[in-house]
Design a protein around this motif. Structure first.
Motif, PDB file in Angstrom:
ATOM      1  N   ASP A   5      13.989 -16.405   3.469  1.00 42.34           N
ATOM      2  CA  ASP A   5      14.169 -15.291   4.376  1.00 42.34           C
ATOM      3  C   ASP A   5      14.194 -15.772   5.822  1.00 42.34           C
ATOM      4  O   ASP A   5      13.577 -16.775   6.170  1.00 42.34           O
ATOM      5  CB  ASP A   5      13.015 -14.291   4.210  1.00 42.34           C
ATOM      6  CG  ASP A   5      13.053 -13.608   2.851  1.00 42.34           C
ATOM      7  OD1 ASP A   5      14.164 -13.401   2.340  1.00 42.34           O
ATOM      8  OD2 ASP A   5      11.983 -13.294   2.313  1.00 42.34           O
ATOM      9  N   MET A   8      11.189 -14.200  12.290  1.00 43.77           N
ATOM     10  CA  MET A   8      11.348 -13.936  13.730  1.00 43.77           C
ATOM     11  C   MET A   8      11.548 -15.239  14.517  1.00 43.77           C
ATOM     12  O   MET A   8      12.397 -15.310  15.394  1.00 43.77           O
ATOM     13  CB  MET A   8      10.080 -13.200  14.183  1.00 43.77           C
ATOM     14  CG  MET A   8      10.237 -12.374  15.422  1.00 43.77           C
ATOM     15  SD  MET A   8      11.546 -11.149  15.327  1.00 43.77           S
ATOM     16  CE  MET A   8      11.725 -10.812  17.076  1.00 43.77           C
ATOM     17  N   TYR A 110      20.497  -8.663  14.718  1.00 39.41           N
ATOM     18  CA  TYR A 110      20.079  -8.599  13.314  1.00 39.41           C
ATOM     19  C   TYR A 110      19.795  -7.158  12.911  1.00 39.41           C
ATOM     20  O   TYR A 110      20.241  -6.683  11.856  1.00 39.41           O
ATOM     21  CB  TYR A 110      18.836  -9.462  13.124  1.00 39.41           C
ATOM     22  CG  TYR A 110      18.164  -9.332  11.772  1.00 39.41           C
ATOM     23  CD1 TYR A 110      18.386 -10.276  10.778  1.00 39.41           C
ATOM     24  CD2 TYR A 110      17.317  -8.265  11.494  1.00 39.41           C
ATOM     25  CE1 TYR A 110      17.778 -10.158   9.544  1.00 39.41           C
ATOM     26  CE2 TYR A 110      16.708  -8.135  10.257  1.00 39.41           C
ATOM     27  CZ  TYR A 110      16.944  -9.082   9.297  1.00 39.41           C
ATOM     28  OH  TYR A 110      16.341  -8.948   8.068  1.00 39.41           O
ATOM     29  N   ASN A 114      21.763  -4.785  10.111  1.00 39.57           N
ATOM     30  CA  ASN A 114      21.021  -4.255   8.991  1.00 39.57           C
ATOM     31  C   ASN A 114      21.176  -2.739   8.848  1.00 39.57           C
ATOM     32  O   ASN A 114      21.346  -2.217   7.756  1.00 39.57           O
ATOM     33  CB  ASN A 114      19.542  -4.621   9.190  1.00 39.57           C
ATOM     34  CG  ASN A 114      18.656  -4.003   8.150  1.00 39.57           C
ATOM     35  OD1 ASN A 114      17.644  -3.407   8.466  1.00 39.57           O
ATOM     36  ND2 ASN A 114      19.048  -4.101   6.892  1.00 39.57           N
TER      37      ASN A 114
ATOM     38  N   PRO B 107       8.501  -6.490  14.748  1.00 46.59           N
ATOM     39  CA  PRO B 107       9.860  -6.967  14.486  1.00 46.59           C
ATOM     40  C   PRO B 107       9.936  -7.871  13.249  1.00 46.59           C
ATOM     41  O   PRO B 107      10.853  -7.733  12.429  1.00 46.59           O
ATOM     42  CB  PRO B 107      10.229  -7.733  15.758  1.00 46.59           C
ATOM     43  CG  PRO B 107       9.336  -7.167  16.820  1.00 46.59           C
ATOM     44  CD  PRO B 107       8.051  -6.820  16.113  1.00 46.59           C
ATOM     45  N   TYR B 110       9.574  -5.729  10.209  1.00 47.25           N
ATOM     46  CA  TYR B 110      10.857  -5.083   9.936  1.00 47.25           C
ATOM     47  C   TYR B 110      11.771  -6.030   9.158  1.00 47.25           C
ATOM     48  O   TYR B 110      12.385  -5.654   8.157  1.00 47.25           O
ATOM     49  CB  TYR B 110      11.510  -4.680  11.265  1.00 47.25           C
ATOM     50  CG  TYR B 110      12.931  -4.206  11.159  1.00 47.25           C
ATOM     51  CD1 TYR B 110      13.233  -2.852  11.159  1.00 47.25           C
ATOM     52  CD2 TYR B 110      13.990  -5.106  11.077  1.00 47.25           C
ATOM     53  CE1 TYR B 110      14.533  -2.406  11.063  1.00 47.25           C
ATOM     54  CE2 TYR B 110      15.302  -4.676  10.981  1.00 47.25           C
ATOM     55  CZ  TYR B 110      15.566  -3.329  10.973  1.00 47.25           C
ATOM     56  OH  TYR B 110      16.853  -2.897  10.861  1.00 47.25           O
ATOM     57  N   MET B 111      11.834  -7.275   9.620  1.00 47.67           N
ATOM     58  CA  MET B 111      12.719  -8.238   8.978  1.00 47.67           C
ATOM     59  C   MET B 111      12.311  -8.494   7.533  1.00 47.67           C
ATOM     60  O   MET B 111      13.161  -8.643   6.658  1.00 47.67           O
ATOM     61  CB  MET B 111      12.717  -9.555   9.755  1.00 47.67           C
ATOM     62  CG  MET B 111      13.392  -9.423  11.102  1.00 47.67           C
ATOM     63  SD  MET B 111      13.335 -10.948  12.051  1.00 47.67           S
ATOM     64  CE  MET B 111      14.319 -12.021  11.014  1.00 47.67           C
ATOM     65  N   ASN B 112      11.010  -8.546   7.289  1.00 45.83           N
ATOM     66  CA  ASN B 112      10.552  -8.765   5.928  1.00 45.83           C
ATOM     67  C   ASN B 112      10.900  -7.582   5.019  1.00 45.83           C
ATOM     68  O   ASN B 112      11.394  -7.778   3.907  1.00 45.83           O
ATOM     69  CB  ASN B 112       9.047  -9.024   5.895  1.00 45.83           C
ATOM     70  CG  ASN B 112       8.548  -9.310   4.490  1.00 45.83           C
ATOM     71  OD1 ASN B 112       9.116 -10.132   3.767  1.00 45.83           O
ATOM     72  ND2 ASN B 112       7.508  -8.601   4.067  1.00 45.83           N
ATOM     73  N   ASN B 114      13.286  -5.626   5.300  1.00 42.60           N
ATOM     74  CA  ASN B 114      14.722  -5.607   5.119  1.00 42.60           C
ATOM     75  C   ASN B 114      15.188  -6.622   4.079  1.00 42.60           C
ATOM     76  O   ASN B 114      16.038  -6.343   3.239  1.00 42.60           O
ATOM     77  CB  ASN B 114      15.380  -5.874   6.472  1.00 42.60           C
ATOM     78  CG  ASN B 114      16.879  -6.039   6.369  1.00 42.60           C
ATOM     79  OD1 ASN B 114      17.452  -6.978   6.872  1.00 42.60           O
ATOM     80  ND2 ASN B 114      17.521  -5.126   5.663  1.00 42.60           N
ATOM     81  N   GLN B 115      14.601  -7.810   4.135  1.00 39.30           N
ATOM     82  CA  GLN B 115      15.080  -8.885   3.263  1.00 39.30           C
ATOM     83  C   GLN B 115      14.323  -8.957   1.949  1.00 39.30           C
ATOM     84  O   GLN B 115      14.802  -9.536   0.988  1.00 39.30           O
ATOM     85  CB  GLN B 115      14.930 -10.235   3.983  1.00 39.30           C
ATOM     86  CG  GLN B 115      15.780 -10.345   5.225  1.00 39.30           C
ATOM     87  CD  GLN B 115      15.493 -11.621   5.985  1.00 39.30           C
ATOM     88  OE1 GLN B 115      16.067 -12.658   5.701  1.00 39.30           O
ATOM     89  NE2 GLN B 115      14.576 -11.565   6.924  1.00 39.30           N
ATOM     90  N   ASN B 116      13.124  -8.401   1.954  1.00 37.04           N
ATOM     91  CA  ASN B 116      12.227  -8.552   0.816  1.00 37.04           C
ATOM     92  C   ASN B 116      11.653  -7.183   0.447  1.00 37.04           C
ATOM     93  O   ASN B 116      10.456  -6.937   0.594  1.00 37.04           O
ATOM     94  CB  ASN B 116      11.118  -9.543   1.232  1.00 37.04           C
ATOM     95  CG  ASN B 116      10.123  -9.837   0.139  1.00 37.04           C
ATOM     96  OD1 ASN B 116      10.365  -9.547  -1.037  1.00 37.04           O
ATOM     97  ND2 ASN B 116       8.987 -10.409   0.511  1.00 37.04           N
TER      98      ASN B 116
END
Lengths: 242, 242
Positions: A5, A8, A110, A114, B107, B110-112, B114-116
């Motif tokens: 993954d 940040m 990003y 998304n 942030p 959020y990314m986690n 989204n991807q996981n």
């Protein structure tokens, strides 16, 4: 490298590899001056390329297998533009500040990808810097918005402003000029006809894109509009056949 | 408020509303001391709640309609824990530093997500601060990992360490103690039996979660494991019926 993954921190990484002309344990010998190749945010851009369906080997092949083709510079930014010989990618040189700014925008970029996968903002595939002989050349690799496969009969650069927004005489002499807002108003008084669903999807996407640009405090942007005229294409095809 | 995409800036917003006891144009009168209610990153948390399938009215109703139930504090952090009377949400008081840290992580969080999307990390639904009489009470609203609907027969807090990782005598006297690593090794020498797909999906998810925690430089975390024993449940049901 194993798939994982994006974190940040990945947005702030700069990978740097030195290529001495005599070669090293990690790099081949070459006939240029020693140079250093820097890749900004490698993991993040790899993730973006994957989202955009760009395969790693295709990407490298397009960029490296044939010489790039220099384009006449359409903007006033002083950037040089290149297109890969297979017409897939645009490479643009950017200033230090611009590269820094782009890198800072990556987390927000990003987030937009998304939430707004239909985004019409540029697709950024990579950001690199070549250092050689005390000089830095920074380039960004982007999608080619108007590739040759679909012939455009008209091209507009629209800002939503009417102040000095007319293509120059010199521009109009080109085979395919890029017209501007006042030309659009004059030449296409009825605008473009889109079916209702396409129209509302497009407007929604543009609104979301504008919100992102606003949040980045970017105000100097325009909509590049290519018109492929199906009737005209048909007439051209028949004329060719005749 | 209209729905819109979450922007990078949204993570850093703190919305602050003053509630004087006599009421104002915007706020009702009330019988408490004047207070100020702060909502951290309101747009971002609204987006998270939506991702988690939490409807705005359900959320407010669960939190506000009945008094919260205070839990006996299982940790050593000095935090107070509450559960909503409908068993849906856990509310935890946090220190200033902790709230600040959580906000800074958003942030990446959020990314986690989204991807996981299968992530087993806590679901954070909101972060608030009530200011009154010179005091600040900060709370975070989270998912209730082990709600009453599914009865757990065993509970473990696993850290992957064997150093002092045995439940205290006091803990073991509880109706449903939270056991630790050494208890697990001793009482469940064969571990847990999972089918191959579940196992590999779980391990993958835990690895990705750990990568995120690592990137946040968080090292004091554990896996809360609840075991619902189907055979035992069946025996209990039959015993009740008898």
């Amino acid at each position: 490298k194993p798939e994982r993954d994006v974190l940040m921190q990945d947005f702030y990484v700069v990978e740097s590899i030195f290529f001495p002309s005599e070669g090293s344990n990690l790099t081949p010998a070459h006939h240029f001056q020693d140079f250093r190749f820097k890749t900004y945010a490698p993991v993040a851009f790899r993730y973006f390329r994957e989202l955009f369906g760009i395969r790693p080997d295709d990407y490298l092949y397009s960029l490296c297998n044939e010489p790039l083709i220099e384009l006449s510079n359409p903007g006033a930014s002083g950037s040089l533009f290149y297109v890969t010989s297979d017409d897939e990618f645009i490479i643009k040189t950017v200033m230090h500040k611009e590269a820094e700014f782009l890198q800072k925008l990556l987390p927000g970029y990003y987030m937009n990808l998304n939430q707004n996968p239909r985004t019409l903002l540029p697709k950024f595939y990579g950001l690199y810097c070549v250092q050689s002989g005390g000089k830095n050349i920074r380039v960004v690799v982007m999608n080619n918005v108007l590739p040759r496969v679909v012939k455009m009969h008209l091209k507009f650069d629209l800002k939503g402003s009417t102040y000095k927004r007319r293509a120059s005489k010199k521009e109009k002499e080109k085979t395919l000029p890029t017209y501007k807002d006042l030309d659009f108003i004059q030449d296409m008084p009825e605008g473009l006809l889109l079916d209702a669903d396409t129209f509302s999807a497009l407007v929604k996407t543009l609104q979301r894109d504008c919100l992102v640009l606003e949040s980045f405090k970017i105000m100097d942007y325009s909509l590049l509009l290519g018109v492929h005229n199906i009737d005209q294409q048909e007439r051209e095809r028949q004329a060719e056949g005749a």
